[in-house]
Write a protein that holds these residues in place. Structure first.
Motif, PDB file in Angstrom:
ATOM      1  N   LEU A   1      32.192  17.254   0.353  1.00  0.00           N
ATOM      2  CA  LEU A   1      32.306  16.497   1.581  1.00  0.00           C
ATOM      3  C   LEU A   1      32.681  15.069   1.264  1.00  0.00           C
ATOM      4  O   LEU A   1      32.834  14.668   0.122  1.00  0.00           O
ATOM      5  CB  LEU A   1      30.960  16.518   2.348  1.00  0.00           C
ATOM      6  N   ALA A   2      32.814  14.298   2.320  1.00  0.00           N
ATOM      7  CA  ALA A   2      33.160  12.907   2.103  1.00  0.00           C
ATOM      8  C   ALA A   2      32.051  12.182   1.363  1.00  0.00           C
ATOM      9  O   ALA A   2      30.892  12.514   1.474  1.00  0.00           O
ATOM     10  CB  ALA A   2      33.403  12.226   3.453  1.00  0.00           C
ATOM     11  N   ALA A   3      32.413  11.204   0.645  1.00  0.00           N
ATOM     12  CA  ALA A   3      31.486  10.467  -0.169  1.00  0.00           C
ATOM     13  C   ALA A   3      30.518   9.673   0.669  1.00  0.00           C
ATOM     14  O   ALA A   3      30.824   9.224   1.732  1.00  0.00           O
ATOM     15  CB  ALA A   3      32.240   9.526  -1.081  1.00  0.00           C
ATOM     16  N   VAL A   4      29.313   9.556   0.045  1.00  0.00           N
ATOM     17  CA  VAL A   4      28.318   8.744   0.700  1.00  0.00           C
ATOM     18  C   VAL A   4      28.643   7.292   0.477  1.00  0.00           C
ATOM     19  O   VAL A   4      28.924   6.905  -0.627  1.00  0.00           O
ATOM     20  CB  VAL A   4      26.943   9.047   0.134  1.00  0.00           C
TER      21      VAL A   4
ATOM     22  N   GLU B   1      41.248  18.027  -8.922  1.00  0.00           N
ATOM     23  CA  GLU B   1      40.132  18.871  -8.467  1.00  0.00           C
ATOM     24  C   GLU B   1      38.912  18.041  -8.079  1.00  0.00           C
ATOM     25  O   GLU B   1      38.093  18.474  -7.270  1.00  0.00           O
ATOM     26  CB  GLU B   1      39.774  19.856  -9.582  1.00  0.00           C
ATOM     27  N   LEU B   2      38.775  16.859  -8.676  1.00  0.00           N
ATOM     28  CA  LEU B   2      37.660  15.969  -8.386  1.00  0.00           C
ATOM     29  C   LEU B   2      38.229  14.690  -7.798  1.00  0.00           C
ATOM     30  O   LEU B   2      39.172  14.109  -8.331  1.00  0.00           O
ATOM     31  CB  LEU B   2      36.874  15.659  -9.662  1.00  0.00           C
ATOM     32  N   LEU B   3      37.649  14.216  -6.680  1.00  0.00           N
ATOM     33  CA  LEU B   3      38.245  13.109  -5.939  1.00  0.00           C
ATOM     34  C   LEU B   3      37.192  12.371  -5.136  1.00  0.00           C
ATOM     35  O   LEU B   3      36.379  13.001  -4.445  1.00  0.00           O
ATOM     36  CB  LEU B   3      39.340  13.663  -5.018  1.00  0.00           C
ATOM     37  N   VAL B   4      37.189  11.035  -5.218  1.00  0.00           N
ATOM     38  CA  VAL B   4      36.435  10.190  -4.292  1.00  0.00           C
ATOM     39  C   VAL B   4      37.290   8.976  -3.947  1.00  0.00           C
ATOM     40  O   VAL B   4      38.149   8.564  -4.731  1.00  0.00           O
ATOM     41  CB  VAL B   4      35.072   9.710  -4.855  1.00  0.00           C
ATOM     42  N   GLU B   5      37.045   8.406  -2.777  1.00  0.00           N
ATOM     43  CA  GLU B   5      37.769   7.208  -2.355  1.00  0.00           C
ATOM     44  C   GLU B   5      36.897   5.979  -2.547  1.00  0.00           C
ATOM     45  O   GLU B   5      35.683   6.003  -2.292  1.00  0.00           O
ATOM     46  CB  GLU B   5      38.177   7.326  -0.885  1.00  0.00           C
ATOM     47  N   THR B   6      37.497   4.883  -3.005  1.00  0.00           N
ATOM     48  CA  THR B   6      36.799   3.617  -3.146  1.00  0.00           C
ATOM     49  C   THR B   6      37.545   2.557  -2.337  1.00  0.00           C
ATOM     50  O   THR B   6      38.674   2.758  -1.904  1.00  0.00           O
ATOM     51  CB  THR B   6      36.715   3.157  -4.621  1.00  0.00           C
TER      52      THR B   6
ATOM     53  N   ALA C   1      30.913  11.715  -8.291  1.00  0.00           N
ATOM     54  CA  ALA C   1      30.254  11.091  -7.142  1.00  0.00           C
ATOM     55  C   ALA C   1      30.796   9.688  -6.986  1.00  0.00           C
ATOM     56  O   ALA C   1      31.279   9.080  -7.946  1.00  0.00           O
ATOM     57  CB  ALA C   1      28.740  11.059  -7.342  1.00  0.00           C
ATOM     58  N   GLY C   2      30.715   9.134  -5.782  1.00  0.00           N
ATOM     59  CA  GLY C   2      31.193   7.785  -5.542  1.00  0.00           C
ATOM     60  C   GLY C   2      30.221   6.993  -4.701  1.00  0.00           C
ATOM     61  O   GLY C   2      29.431   7.566  -3.948  1.00  0.00           O
ATOM     62  N   ASP C   3      30.262   5.647  -4.822  1.00  0.00           N
ATOM     63  CA  ASP C   3      29.375   4.802  -4.023  1.00  0.00           C
ATOM     64  C   ASP C   3      30.130   3.694  -3.294  1.00  0.00           C
ATOM     65  O   ASP C   3      29.527   2.735  -2.837  1.00  0.00           O
ATOM     66  CB  ASP C   3      28.266   4.207  -4.902  1.00  0.00           C
ATOM     67  N   GLY C   4      31.439   3.833  -3.165  1.00  0.00           N
ATOM     68  CA  GLY C   4      32.237   2.824  -2.487  1.00  0.00           C
ATOM     69  C   GLY C   4      33.060   1.982  -3.429  1.00  0.00           C
ATOM     70  O   GLY C   4      34.136   1.507  -3.077  1.00  0.00           O
ATOM     71  N   ARG C   5      32.555   1.773  -4.651  1.00  0.00           N
ATOM     72  CA  ARG C   5      33.325   1.074  -5.671  1.00  0.00           C
ATOM     73  C   ARG C   5      33.457   1.908  -6.939  1.00  0.00           C
ATOM     74  O   ARG C   5      34.541   2.056  -7.487  1.00  0.00           O
ATOM     75  CB  ARG C   5      32.689  -0.272  -6.023  1.00  0.00           C
ATOM     76  N   TYR C   6      32.348   2.463  -7.401  1.00  0.00           N
ATOM     77  CA  TYR C   6      32.335   3.171  -8.677  1.00  0.00           C
ATOM     78  C   TYR C   6      32.405   4.680  -8.476  1.00  0.00           C
ATOM     79  O   TYR C   6      31.891   5.228  -7.494  1.00  0.00           O
ATOM     80  CB  TYR C   6      31.059   2.837  -9.466  1.00  0.00           C
ATOM     81  N   GLY C   7      33.049   5.350  -9.441  1.00  0.00           N
ATOM     82  CA  GLY C   7      33.012   6.795  -9.527  1.00  0.00           C
ATOM     83  C   GLY C   7      32.163   7.191 -10.712  1.00  0.00           C
ATOM     84  O   GLY C   7      32.199   6.536 -11.766  1.00  0.00           O
ATOM     85  N   TYR C   8      31.363   8.245 -10.558  1.00  0.00           N
ATOM     86  CA  TYR C   8      30.450   8.708 -11.608  1.00  0.00           C
ATOM     87  C   TYR C   8      30.874  10.114 -12.007  1.00  0.00           C
ATOM     88  O   TYR C   8      30.575  11.095 -11.321  1.00  0.00           O
ATOM     89  CB  TYR C   8      29.005   8.661 -11.107  1.00  0.00           C
ATOM     90  N   LEU C   9      31.611  10.198 -13.108  1.00  0.00           N
ATOM     91  CA  LEU C   9      32.148  11.462 -13.604  1.00  0.00           C
ATOM     92  C   LEU C   9      31.115  12.146 -14.481  1.00  0.00           C
ATOM     93  O   LEU C   9      30.591  11.530 -15.421  1.00  0.00           O
ATOM     94  CB  LEU C   9      33.410  11.212 -14.423  1.00  0.00           C
ATOM     95  N   THR C  10      30.811  13.390 -14.204  1.00  0.00           N
ATOM     96  CA  THR C  10      29.848  14.131 -15.009  1.00  0.00           C
ATOM     97  C   THR C  10      30.560  15.137 -15.895  1.00  0.00           C
ATOM     98  O   THR C  10      31.600  15.691 -15.528  1.00  0.00           O
ATOM     99  CB  THR C  10      28.828  14.859 -14.117  1.00  0.00           C
ATOM    100  N   ALA C  11      29.981  15.364 -17.068  1.00  0.00           N
ATOM    101  CA  ALA C  11      30.549  16.281 -18.048  1.00  0.00           C
ATOM    102  C   ALA C  11      29.557  17.401 -18.333  1.00  0.00           C
ATOM    103  O   ALA C  11      28.381  17.337 -17.962  1.00  0.00           O
ATOM    104  CB  ALA C  11      30.895  15.532 -19.338  1.00  0.00           C
ATOM    105  N   ASP C  12      30.031  18.434 -19.028  1.00  0.00           N
ATOM    106  CA  ASP C  12      29.202  19.610 -19.301  1.00  0.00           C
ATOM    107  C   ASP C  12      27.933  19.268 -20.081  1.00  0.00           C
ATOM    108  O   ASP C  12      26.908  19.935 -19.933  1.00  0.00           O
ATOM    109  CB  ASP C  12      30.009  20.653 -20.074  1.00  0.00           C
ATOM    110  N   ASP C  13      27.986  18.227 -20.937  1.00  0.00           N
ATOM    111  CA  ASP C  13      26.812  17.870 -21.733  1.00  0.00           C
ATOM    112  C   ASP C  13      25.861  16.935 -20.987  1.00  0.00           C
ATOM    113  O   ASP C  13      24.884  16.454 -21.560  1.00  0.00           O
ATOM    114  CB  ASP C  13      27.228  17.224 -23.057  1.00  0.00           C
ATOM    115  N   GLY C  14      26.143  16.663 -19.716  1.00  0.00           N
ATOM    116  CA  GLY C  14      25.275  15.802 -18.913  1.00  0.00           C
ATOM    117  C   GLY C  14      25.657  14.344 -18.930  1.00  0.00           C
ATOM    118  O   GLY C  14      25.089  13.542 -18.177  1.00  0.00           O
ATOM    119  N   THR C  15      26.606  13.960 -19.780  1.00  0.00           N
ATOM    120  CA  THR C  15      27.043  12.566 -19.827  1.00  0.00           C
ATOM    121  C   THR C  15      27.681  12.160 -18.504  1.00  0.00           C
ATOM    122  O   THR C  15      28.454  12.913 -17.910  1.00  0.00           O
ATOM    123  CB  THR C  15      28.057  12.354 -20.964  1.00  0.00           C
TER     124      THR C  15
END
Length: 405
Positions: A10-13, A398-403, A92-106
């Motif tokens: 869904l749209a980013a918070v 495949e992964l997308l957020v707007e800032t 995930a996004g917060d309006g400025r930053y994107g938080y990219l997650t990887a398989d190892d949890g990073t």
């Protein structure tokens, strides 16, 4: 909220924003684009340029690999990002930053380089170069979401761990972690009025920005899932409905209260909301309602509306109080009237079913990804869902957020 491959998105918070304390000339830029020393507006970061209009950008990544980019929606310029992590699976996004997650949890923190600070009667819009800030060591379990205010970002993991990041350090290009909190169960931590709220089965726990528990709001939220920060307060998704936490009084000393907004009678457990979509600044939230359709929660009325679209890949709302946007399993974007549930417009299929569909929406456009074609469609939702542009970022988005909204 996390964007995951082949999962509902869904749209980013949006970013929950602090009040502006300025007088005449607050935020007026100098010729170099920076504010004067006498009147530095909230949200300004050294080296940033302030502009009169929002500077929307998209943070994009391919799932399964390590390639990510930022697409400037004004200039169409694409900036490649040097992401060290491989096996990317969420964003995930917060309006400025994107938080990219990887398989190892990073978690790789990406500065989209554009943000808006909204003070109700006016807003400040900033722009700087996109960049990779750094990495946050993985927690146990998947990252469920990221929420932020101007002081801290709260990352919530599936094992109940909440990681707090210092926003001033992020704005300076560094990762600083003031605290990790064990919330005890999966939830959604949201910074609010100088504190951090974490819902639970018996009450909403309240922490300070250093991670110390300082109180609670005595209202239960059974099986919490999903959250949104709005001008009305913070909304948490619960098994029996939504819980709206509000504040009365000055920010750091405000009294917190909670108001349940129950589902309509007859709602089945598998129809509950688990992730909210929202246009920044709007009091309209949307969420899938199982196989039946989409919930719309109007905070001004404290009321749920179910639009029986059938199952959807993703949903969003422009926030006009009248329109719902939904991607249906055939890959088409459809608009529905929130009053009577009637379909009012539809596109040809824009994306392949099951391809990790995302809808991002701002004040004038919606963005729908088509990973198979390697493009993002820009939709004018006020003009019968007209496709105004098709943008090619040079990867499968495949992964997308707007800032910058």
């Amino acid at each position: 909220m996390i964007r995951r491959r082949r999962r509902l998105a869904l749209a980013a918070v949006p970013l929950l924003l602090a009040a502006c304390g300025g007088g005449e000339g607050d935020g007026a830029p100098t010729e170099a684009g920076a504010p004067s020393d006498e009147a530095t507006p909230h949200g300004y970061v050294a080296g940033a340029e302030e502009l009169a209009e929002p500077q929307p950008r998209l943070v994009l990544a391919e799932a399964g690999g390590g390639e990510a980019r930022v697409l400037d929606l004004t200039t169409e310029e694409v900036t490649p990002l040097d992401v060290a992590a491989d096996g990317l699976n969420g964003l995930a996004g917060d309006g400025r930053y994107g938080y990219l997650t990887a398989d190892d949890g990073t978690v790789t923190v990406v500065d989209g380089g554009a943000w808006t600070v909204d003070h109700g009667d006016h807003a400040h819009h900033y722009r700087t170069a996109p960049s990779v800030v750094g990495e946050v060591p993985g927690g146990a379990g998947e990252l469920l979401g990221a929420h932020a205010d101007l002081a801290v970002t709260a990352l919530t993991y599936a094992d109940g761990t909440v990681v707090l990041l210092d926003r001033e350090a992020l704005d300076g290009g560094e990762i600083a972690e003031p605290a990790r909190v064990d919330a005890g169960a999966p939830a959604a931590a949201v910074p609010f009025e100088g504190r951090v709220l974490v819902p639970g089965a018996e009450e909403v726990a309240v922490y300070d920005r250093a991670g110390a528990r300082v109180g609670a709001v005595a209202e239960p939220c059974p099986e919490p899932a999903g959250a949104a920060a709005t001008r009305y307060g913070v909304v948490f998704g619960c098994a029996d409905g939504a819980l709206l936490v509000r504040a009365e009084g000055d920010a750091d000393e405000a009294e917190l209260t909670a108001e349940p907004i129950p589902y309509p009678e007859g709602t089945e457990p598998d129809e509950r909301a688990r992730a909210f979509g929202q246009r920044p600044g709007s009091g309209t939230l949307v969420a899938p309602a199982g196989e039946r359709g989409v919930w719309t929660l109007e905070l001004a009325d404290r009321a749920w509306t179910l639009t029986e679209t059938g199952p959807v890949l993703a949903a969003a709302a422009p926030g006009d109080g009248a329109t719902l946007l939904a991607l249906t399993p055939d890959g088409a974007l459809r608009a529905y009237d929130l009053g009577d549930g009637a379909e009012t417009a539809a596109t040809e299929p824009l994306t392949e079913p099951g391809a990790g569909a995302v809808i991002e929406v701002d004040t004038s456009r919606a963005y729908v990804n088509d990973p198979a074609a390697g493009v993002v469609h820009e939709i004018d939702y006020a003009d019968d869902l007209r496709v105004s542009r098709t943008l090619a970022p040079g990867l499968a988005p495949e992964l997308l957020v707007e800032t910058g909204r």
